[in-house]
Design a protein around this motif. Sequence first.
Motif, mmCIF file in Angstrom:
data_model
loop_
_atom_site.group_PDB
_atom_site.id
_atom_site.type_symbol
_atom_site.label_atom_id
_atom_site.label_comp_id
_atom_site.label_asym_id
_atom_site.label_seq_id
_atom_site.Cartn_x
_atom_site.Cartn_y
_atom_site.Cartn_z
ATOM 1 N N SER A 92 0.834 -1.203 0.000
ATOM 2 C CA SER A 92 0.000 0.000 0.000
ATOM 3 C C SER A 92 0.871 1.256 0.000
ATOM 4 O O SER A 92 1.848 1.350 0.743
ATOM 5 N N LYS A 93 0.523 2.199 -0.837
ATOM 6 C CA LYS A 93 1.233 3.472 -0.926
ATOM 7 C C LYS A 93 0.327 4.605 -0.432
ATOM 8 O O LYS A 93 -0.883 4.445 -0.307
ATOM 9 N N LYS A 94 0.949 5.747 -0.161
ATOM 10 C CA LYS A 94 0.165 6.938 0.186
ATOM 11 C C LYS A 94 0.064 7.819 -1.063
ATOM 12 O O LYS A 94 1.078 8.266 -1.598
ATOM 13 N N HIS A 119 -4.856 1.636 -1.355
ATOM 14 C CA HIS A 119 -3.862 2.615 -0.927
ATOM 15 C C HIS A 119 -4.426 3.521 0.170
ATOM 16 O O HIS A 119 -5.631 3.519 0.452
ATOM 17 N N LYS A 150 -6.177 5.483 7.086
ATOM 18 C CA LYS A 150 -5.857 5.459 5.655
ATOM 19 C C LYS A 150 -6.353 6.713 4.932
ATOM 20 O O LYS A 150 -6.138 6.866 3.732
#
Length: 354
Positions: A92-94, A119, A150
């Motif tokens: 998972s990326k931001k 993400h 998130k």
Amino acid sequence: MISIQNRITAFAKLGDFLSQFSNEGIIKKDNIEYNEIFFDVFKHQIKLSEEKNSWFTKDNLLFTLNTWSKSLNNNNLENFIKNSVISETFSSKKVAIILAGNVPLVGFHDFLSVLISGHSVLVKQSSNDKHLLPFIAKYLEHVEEGFKGKITFTEEKLSDFDAVIATGSDNTARYFEYYFKNKPNIIRKSRNSVAVLTGKETEDDLIKLSDDVFQYFGLGCRSVSKIYVPKGYNFDAFFTGMYAKRDIINNAKYANNYDYNKAVYLMSEFDLLENGFLMIKEDESYSSPIATVFYEYYDNEIDLKIKLYQDKEKIQCIVAKDFIENEVAFGQTQHPKLTDFADGVNTLEFLSNL
């Protein structure tokens, strides 16, 4: 990590919640999760949005919410992601998203895309549209606790993110392209929508076209700001169709823009046609001022198709009937499917490749 199915379920529950808010009325329903916490407060957020931005009328706000409620169901969401490579185990990326504020919730599709991809999202909102999305985020966190942590909103300079999706004017896009050149990005510039008329349109077609012209006061990239008409076209039928939206002039801000732009045109001695709430002016540009639709004549359909293809980077939608591939039907520009990606760029594909 939230499972894909749980993400879909959460957004479908959001769709159920939003279905209580439509132009037919705000009606509280039974069996909506967390309604006792959120229903009355969301009514207040709608009111705040209307007070903060006079372009965000109650009708426009409810139209937006109702449109999204119809899109956010299990079937639509499953179809949305079915062709994307979304893994349960990927890293998972931001992802930062910079939102425009021209129409209500204009950046919600990016918000949805980032979260349903798995993400985290870092949201920088427009000052013109600050009330609805944070509240929607809170609702999502209640129906799916895995979303907690998130979703982040910021008013500060963006930092600590892996990729960015930014929407703005052509000028701000140049800044975005420079500033975010070292990050994976989608940078969206100004686009407008056009309609191609042949003179064979029915009265109903042109009444539907008035929705494409006037919804959100013409401020959206999916709003028709220009029409192409054959040489010798009689505009009477067009104006008859537009008459369905004559009450728009009762909005003070729209009326002020109409009066101002009309005065500018008259002082400049431009030729224009008008009906008391809409002006049409012959102009090669795509982006017309509020209360104005530009028009351009065409000699033959093949040349026009070539021109529209050459200018595809400037055009969001082409409204027509049996004229061109991927055309949008009259009256449908503001009812996009989830798979109608802005600028034709598949956001899910971009996100799945991070």
